[in-house]
Design an enzyme around this catalytic site. Structure first.
Site, short mmCIF file in Angstrom:
data_model
loop_
_atom_site.label_atom_id
_atom_site.label_comp_id
_atom_site.label_asym_id
_atom_site.label_seq_id
_atom_site.Cartn_x
_atom_site.Cartn_y
_atom_site.Cartn_z
N ASN A 117 0.86 -1.26 -0.25
CA ASN A 117 -0.03 -0.11 0.07
C ASN A 117 0.66 0.97 0.15
O ASN A 117 2.32 1.53 0.55
CB ASN A 117 -1.36 -0.21 1.06
CG ASN A 117 0.10 0.91 2.63
OD1 ASN A 117 -0.58 1.79 2.24
ND2 ASN A 117 0.30 -0.06 3.21
N PHE A 121 -1.30 8.13 4.51
CA PHE A 121 -2.87 8.95 5.31
C PHE A 121 -4.00 9.39 4.10
O PHE A 121 -3.87 10.77 5.48
CB PHE A 121 -1.35 10.13 6.01
CG PHE A 121 -0.33 9.49 6.98
CD1 PHE A 121 -0.01 8.51 7.24
CD2 PHE A 121 0.84 9.99 7.57
CE1 PHE A 121 0.97 7.63 8.26
CE2 PHE A 121 1.00 9.73 8.11
CZ PHE A 121 1.62 8.37 8.64
N SER A 180 5.39 5.43 8.56
CA SER A 180 5.53 5.06 7.30
C SER A 180 5.63 5.61 6.08
O SER A 180 6.78 6.77 6.28
CB SER A 180 3.53 5.77 7.37
OG SER A 180 3.11 5.84 5.67
N ASN A 252 5.60 -1.36 11.21
CA ASN A 252 5.08 -0.56 10.38
C ASN A 252 5.70 -1.66 8.75
O ASN A 252 6.18 -2.66 9.35
CB ASN A 252 5.37 0.72 9.99
CG ASN A 252 4.23 1.33 9.30
OD1 ASN A 252 3.30 1.14 8.84
ND2 ASN A 252 4.04 2.81 10.06
C1 LIG Z 1 -3.66 -0.28 3.54
C2 LIG Z 1 -3.15 -0.49 5.02
C3 LIG Z 1 -2.48 0.72 5.82
C4 LIG Z 1 -2.08 0.86 6.77
N1 LIG Z 1 -1.97 2.22 7.58
C5 LIG Z 1 -1.94 2.55 8.30
C6 LIG Z 1 -1.51 4.09 8.76
O1 LIG Z 1 -2.26 4.30 8.81
N2 LIG Z 1 -0.80 3.70 10.30
C7 LIG Z 1 -0.41 2.87 10.92
O2 LIG Z 1 0.76 3.38 11.29
N3 LIG Z 1 -0.16 2.11 9.73
C8 LIG Z 1 -0.37 1.32 8.41
N4 LIG Z 1 -0.28 0.21 8.54
C9 LIG Z 1 0.65 -1.18 9.05
C10 LIG Z 1 -0.50 -1.89 9.78
O3 LIG Z 1 -0.34 -1.04 10.18
C11 LIG Z 1 0.84 -3.02 10.23
O4 LIG Z 1 2.01 -1.84 10.90
C12 LIG Z 1 1.57 -3.49 8.67
O5 LIG Z 1 0.88 -4.21 7.67
C13 LIG Z 1 2.15 -5.31 9.28
O6 LIG Z 1 1.35 -6.14 9.86
P1 LIG Z 1 0.50 -6.83 9.09
O7 LIG Z 1 1.13 -7.78 8.52
O8 LIG Z 1 -0.87 -8.16 9.67
O9 LIG Z 1 -0.67 -6.21 8.79
C14 LIG Z 1 -0.95 -0.06 7.30
C15 LIG Z 1 -1.82 -1.35 6.54
C16 LIG Z 1 -1.92 -1.45 5.03
C17 LIG Z 1 -1.68 -2.59 4.67
#
Ligand SMILES: Cc1cc2nc3c(=O)[nH]c(=O)nc-3n(C[C@H](O)[C@H](O)[C@H](O)COP(=O)(O)O)c2cc1C
Length: 365
Positions: A117, A121, A180, A252
């Site tokens: 992604n 923000f 991010s 992240n």
């Molecule tokens: C579509 C999408 C949007 C995300 N937006 C944010 C965000 O706004 N702020 C943030 O701290 N992390 C954001 N993340 C990161 C997730 O919180 C997480 O740290 C990351 O996806 C790893 O975890 P996962 O493998 O379980 O998805 C986002 C992840 C995805 C996939």
């Protein structure tokens, strides 16, 4: 399994398959709308005494929460708790609303059950989110808010301070998102001098707000990038310990492309999440556990999709967990699956409680 549960499972997997046929961002919007309007499932998880967790002063029935970015605008908080998460993190919220990057900006890598992604923000801004939080009823668990800076901000530190001030009375913890990959320059705030300045400013404001708004200080966490250098990780550990930050969220998404064979979406710019991030984020978790000497509570996030993944993060040093991408691919039943498998692994290894397994792998490099 009762007939009713089986029926629900069938409906749930049909719904999930339907969503997976839609473009990813459209599917996400639909899921948020369903959860916001009370159309999501209400899942009663079995009691698992071994998984009871104490985190940031909260007693949780289990350690699994929802990661930031799924409900950026706090539209579906009640619906997300109803799925069974023990805590929910909204955001990232910035002071002013912003549209984010141009679409498409969210890509599925189905063979890896991963996502890339570059949302940037996109969010409704502090005032709207604050109004939604004010209208929320009592919540069954802790609610965190993840805060950031507007892309065009002339003073990013002032942006974080504004978000902290605005959300402080309404949430149970705040996460400073300096990791991010989709806001140019944001991750530079992880540099020792800049992080120290940012956290100093935030802690000053928290001290001033202090117990006036709440009976106790609202914990302040820092969310880190899995792409830091070893020196960068040392700086994070030193500054957050010296400043008395309450915990770290690790991690992240990554701009690296570890362990994925050529696949559609792989070469899109942005942050990678899901299983290909698991090893990188878990190794970093272990390093930061050692660097902080186990003195800081850590939330392990990145590629958690099974009980074995949850167990590995706890053994590496996490005292709580979050996920996002596995919810997209497995649907809400991922919560019961992860917890059931994890509970079984703790029992197999003779742990009476989760707390005893935190950081047991610390000697392993
Ligand atoms: C579509 C999408 C949007 C995300 N937006 C944010 C965000 O706004 N702020 C943030 O701290 N992390 C954001 N993340 C990161 C997730 O919180 C997480 O740290 C990351 O996806 C790893 O975890 P996962 O493998 O379980 O998805 C986002 C992840 C995805 C996939």
């Amino acid at each position: 399994m009762s007939a009713r549960t089986r029926l629900y499972d069938l409906a749930g997997s049909g719904w999930l398959r339907g969503l997976q046929l839609l473009p990813p961002e459209g599917a996400h919007g639909l899921a948020i709308r369903a959860l916001a309007s009370g159309l999501g499932p209400r899942i009663a998880l079995p009691e698992r005494p071994r998984l009871r967790s104490r985190f940031l002063g909260f007693d949780l029935p289990h350690p699994l929460g929802l990661a930031a970015g799924f409900d950026k605008n706090a539209e579906a908080v009640a619906g997300l708790f109803a799925l069974g998460f023990s805590f929910v993190e909204i955001g990232t919220v910035t002071p002013r609303p912003q549209a984010g990057n141009s679409k498409p900006r969210l890509f599925r890598l189905p063979h890896q059950q991963a996502l890339v992604n570059r949302m940037g923000f996109n969010n409704d801004g502090l005032e709207t989110v604050r109004a939604r939080l004010e209208a929320l009823g009592p919540r069954p668990g802790p609610l965190g808010a993840n805060i950031g800076a507007n892309r065009d901000s002339a003073d990013p530190i002032a942006d974080y301070v504004a978000c902290l001030r605005g959300l402080y009375p309404l949430v149970d913890y705040l996460t400073v998102n300096v990791s991010s990959p989709n806001t140019p320059g944001l991750r530079d705030l992880q540099r020792r001098d800049r992080l120290d300045e940012l956290l100093g400013a935030l802690l000053d404001v928290r001290r001033a707000l202090g117990g006036a708004a709440k009976p106790r200080l609202v914990p302040l966490l820092v969310k880190v990038s899995p792409d830091l250098s070893p020196e960068g990780e040392e700086a994070i550990a030193e500054v957050t310990l010296a400043r008395g930050i309450d915990g770290l969220i690790i991690s992240n998404t990554t701009v690296a492309r570890p362990k994925i064979s050529p696949a559609r979406g792989r070469d899109q710019a942005g942050g990678l999440s899901g299983p290909p991030l698991f090893l990188r984020s878990t190794e970093q978790l272990g390093r930061l556990f050692r660097l902080t000497g186990g003195r800081l509570p850590l939330i392990g996030v990145g590629g958690v999709a099974s009980g074995a993944d949850a167990y590995a993060k706890i053994r590496a040093g996490a005292s709580a967990l979050q996920l996002y991408t596995a919810l997209v691919y497995q649907g809400p039943k991922v919560i019961a699956r992860v917890l059931g498998e994890f509970d079984g692994l703790l029992a197999r290894d003779g742990y009476a409680e989760l707390g005893d397994a935190i950081g047991v792998d610390r000697a392993v490099s």
